[in-house]
Design a protein around this motif. Sequence first.
Motif, short mmCIF file in Angstrom:
data_model
loop_
_atom_site.label_atom_id
_atom_site.label_comp_id
_atom_site.label_asym_id
_atom_site.label_seq_id
_atom_site.Cartn_x
_atom_site.Cartn_y
_atom_site.Cartn_z
N GLN A 255 0.84 -1.20 0.00
CA GLN A 255 0.00 0.00 0.00
C GLN A 255 0.87 1.25 0.00
O GLN A 255 0.51 2.27 -0.57
N LEU A 256 2.03 1.15 0.64
CA LEU A 256 2.93 2.30 0.76
C LEU A 256 4.37 1.87 0.56
O LEU A 256 4.83 0.93 1.21
N THR A 274 4.20 -0.79 -8.90
CA THR A 274 2.79 -1.09 -8.73
C THR A 274 2.34 -0.86 -7.29
O THR A 274 1.21 -1.19 -6.93
N ALA A 275 3.20 -0.27 -6.46
CA ALA A 275 2.78 0.11 -5.11
C ALA A 275 1.63 1.12 -5.22
O ALA A 275 1.58 1.91 -6.16
N GLN A 276 0.70 1.09 -4.24
CA GLN A 276 -0.43 2.01 -4.34
C GLN A 276 0.01 3.46 -4.14
O GLN A 276 -0.40 4.34 -4.88
N VAL A 277 0.83 3.70 -3.13
CA VAL A 277 1.32 5.05 -2.87
C VAL A 277 2.84 5.00 -2.77
O VAL A 277 3.40 4.15 -2.08
N ILE A 278 3.51 5.92 -3.50
CA ILE A 278 4.97 5.96 -3.47
C ILE A 278 5.42 7.30 -2.89
O ILE A 278 4.98 8.36 -3.32
N ARG B 240 -0.53 0.83 -18.78
CA ARG B 240 -0.90 1.30 -17.46
C ARG B 240 -0.86 2.82 -17.49
O ARG B 240 0.08 3.41 -18.01
N ARG B 243 2.02 7.00 -14.07
CA ARG B 243 1.85 7.52 -12.72
C ARG B 243 1.99 9.02 -12.82
O ARG B 243 3.02 9.51 -13.26
N PHE B 262 0.94 13.81 5.21
CA PHE B 262 0.53 13.18 3.95
C PHE B 262 0.05 11.76 4.20
O PHE B 262 -1.01 11.35 3.70
N LEU B 263 0.82 11.00 4.97
CA LEU B 263 0.42 9.61 5.25
C LEU B 263 -0.93 9.57 5.97
O LEU B 263 -1.78 8.73 5.65
N ARG B 266 -3.79 10.09 3.64
CA ARG B 266 -4.08 8.90 2.82
C ARG B 266 -4.45 7.69 3.69
O ARG B 266 -4.48 6.57 3.20
N LEU B 268 -2.71 6.11 5.89
CA LEU B 268 -1.65 5.10 5.83
C LEU B 268 -0.90 4.96 7.16
O LEU B 268 0.10 4.26 7.23
#
Lengths: 317, 269
Positions: A255-256, A274-278, B240, B243, B262-263, B266, B268
Amino acid sequence: MTDTARILVFIDNLAGALHKVQHELLTLARSLGEPVAAVGGVPDEALLAELGSHGVATVYRPAADLEDSLVAPKAAFLANAVRAAAPSAVLLENGFGGKEIAARLGIKLSSGVITDAVAVAPDLSVTKSVFAGAYTVVAKVTTGTPVITVKPNTIEAAAAGTGGVPQVVEVDPGDPGPAARIIERSPKPATGRPELSEARVVVAGGRGVDGDFGPIEELADALGGAVGASRAATDAGWIEHSAQVGQTGTTVSPQLYISAGISGAIQQKAGMQTAQVIVAVNKDPDSPVFEIADFGIVGDLFKVLPQAAEEIRKRKG
Amino acid sequence: MDDAATLNIVVLVKYVPDTQFDRQLDSGTYTTDRSESILSELDEYAVEAALQLIEARGGAKAGNKVIALTMGPAPAVNAVKKALQLGATEGVHLVDDALAGSDAAGTSLALAAAIRRLGPVDLVIAGMSSTDGETSLVPAQLAERLGLPQVTFAASLQVEDSTVTARRDGERQAETVQAQLPALVSVTDQINEPRYPNFKGIIAAKKKKITELALADLGLEPAQVGAAGAWTAVLSAEPRPARSQGIIITDEGDAGIKLVDFLASRKLL
Ligand SMILES: Cc1cc2nc3c(=O)[nH]c(=O)nc-3n(C[C@H](O)[C@H](O)[C@H](O)COP(=O)(O)OP(=O)(O)OC[C@H]3O[C@@H](n4cnc5c(N)ncnc54)[C@H](O)[C@@H]3O)c2cc1C
Ligand SMILES: Nc1ncnc2c1ncn2[C@@H]1O[C@H](COP(=O)(O)O)[C@@H](O)[C@H]1O
């Protein structure tokens, strides 16, 4: 899909507890039909109970011990388990071992093999990404019993809650043919962190850590994540090779993904984009890693990471 | 390590799109666009491993052989040529229109037939994965088809007498594995540092033999390979979405806090 469609999951360990990705495979199998399992030895009671909790009613095991050889004996046994169970698909883990067993199984059964699945639909079509994440492809096995290796984190694992004890069926282990013997094994030392390929959070360091993975580990632990690395960092010997993320290391889809002191070469991106959030932390504003970052910080990782770790600990109380 | 016996090695080299460029799938057939292609960089490690093994036994002069084998369309011969420049002793190019669109099953069928035709070999050495297909299926499928022990993902490799020993770095453990020759080996990028071709090698390569093989030479039918013989099919392929670049900030002393904000935004944390 009729309710008699069986989905066979290959379980590569003999004792409970199941790994996270095995829970995911069993959950996926249940979404596609009736899950059954093949285990390459004599399963203990804890393992049987865990399989039962996923709704597995039948477990296939070899009638005699398998040779301690690489891949071939497991593939030979699994082929016989498939013949006995007549499933509509076989699911395996996507690591080296799982792919290789799948490869040989495919030839033994004259069945198509698809690797790196990120989703399997009820009609058994498989979604995967190719060219280091540049394309998303839907593919299907057109000949034989579909053999599919599934990446971690493709489905939220859940038990069926119907825990009966499965019936164990013995099958002929088959003839593995000439095989390479395993003459020595050294298990990886336990780190207390999640496994890299399965982790929901990965914090990775590159040449920019300059020998000191301390800030990377500290942030990973604050987030409950795994530690990853670029090849520059593993080649330098700062961390073990199994931490390498990328084309020739582990592929992760967490996910991160927090990348620190890594420039973002194509071979590194192949393993993490392909990670959801980078998130990227790098001193150099022109670093290619910023092209794929959802949140980028131009700065010194030795300042940014410890500050973030401290703040997370504060907020979590 | 001086070994009286000579080695006869087949090294598998694939011609693949250069990963440094954007790679394309053909929109109609979902096959790989092969312009801008090269010898797969992961197969350079296989060539190097083969060369080191024969050099320790007196090289080509002592009767050791490294045969570079590729399967692919006409330009794929360039992968063989590169291997010859590096020091492989001869080349084989398996080329036939019917091979287009082969999956791992078809590729391993055709490569196995080609290897059988080359006569007895001691070792087949492959790369850990092709940089385009990225499946790592071909080496294990070849081992299965040829009835050879497989020593795959070798991070180190020794051959003594007729025993091959390799270290392999698995996900949950490291292993040492051993097999009797003949065997199939695949090698990782940990195994060595591939050499570059030098001027002498480039000149010498021009005189080395490259044999072209077609399906008929292998006793295979067109329907067994290529798109027609594939056991898998691609139903759709979509690039794809790139990004999109997110927020980039410069640290002014509080970037760690902003990162946590930020985390949190989201969900996270
Ligand atoms: C066949 C092959 C396979 C490969 N496979 C892989 C693979 O699987 N995985 C992989 O990662 N690589 C792989 N590579 C290597 C890859 O090409 C790159 O060389 C490698 O990823 C670079 O690592 P890096 O980003 O850590 O180092 P560099 O490219 O040197 O980048 C270091 C970065 O750190 C930044 N930095 C320095 N100090 C600091 C600081 N204090 N704070 C913040 N930032 C700082 C710099 O600005 C720079 O951007 C492979 C290469 C080949 C040829
Ligand atoms: N068409 C091909 N020609 C020669 N070697 C190949 C071919 N396809 C695969 N290989 C070999 O098999 C290895 C693994 O490829 P793959 O299974 O496609 O990931 C490669 O590194 C090559 O050594």
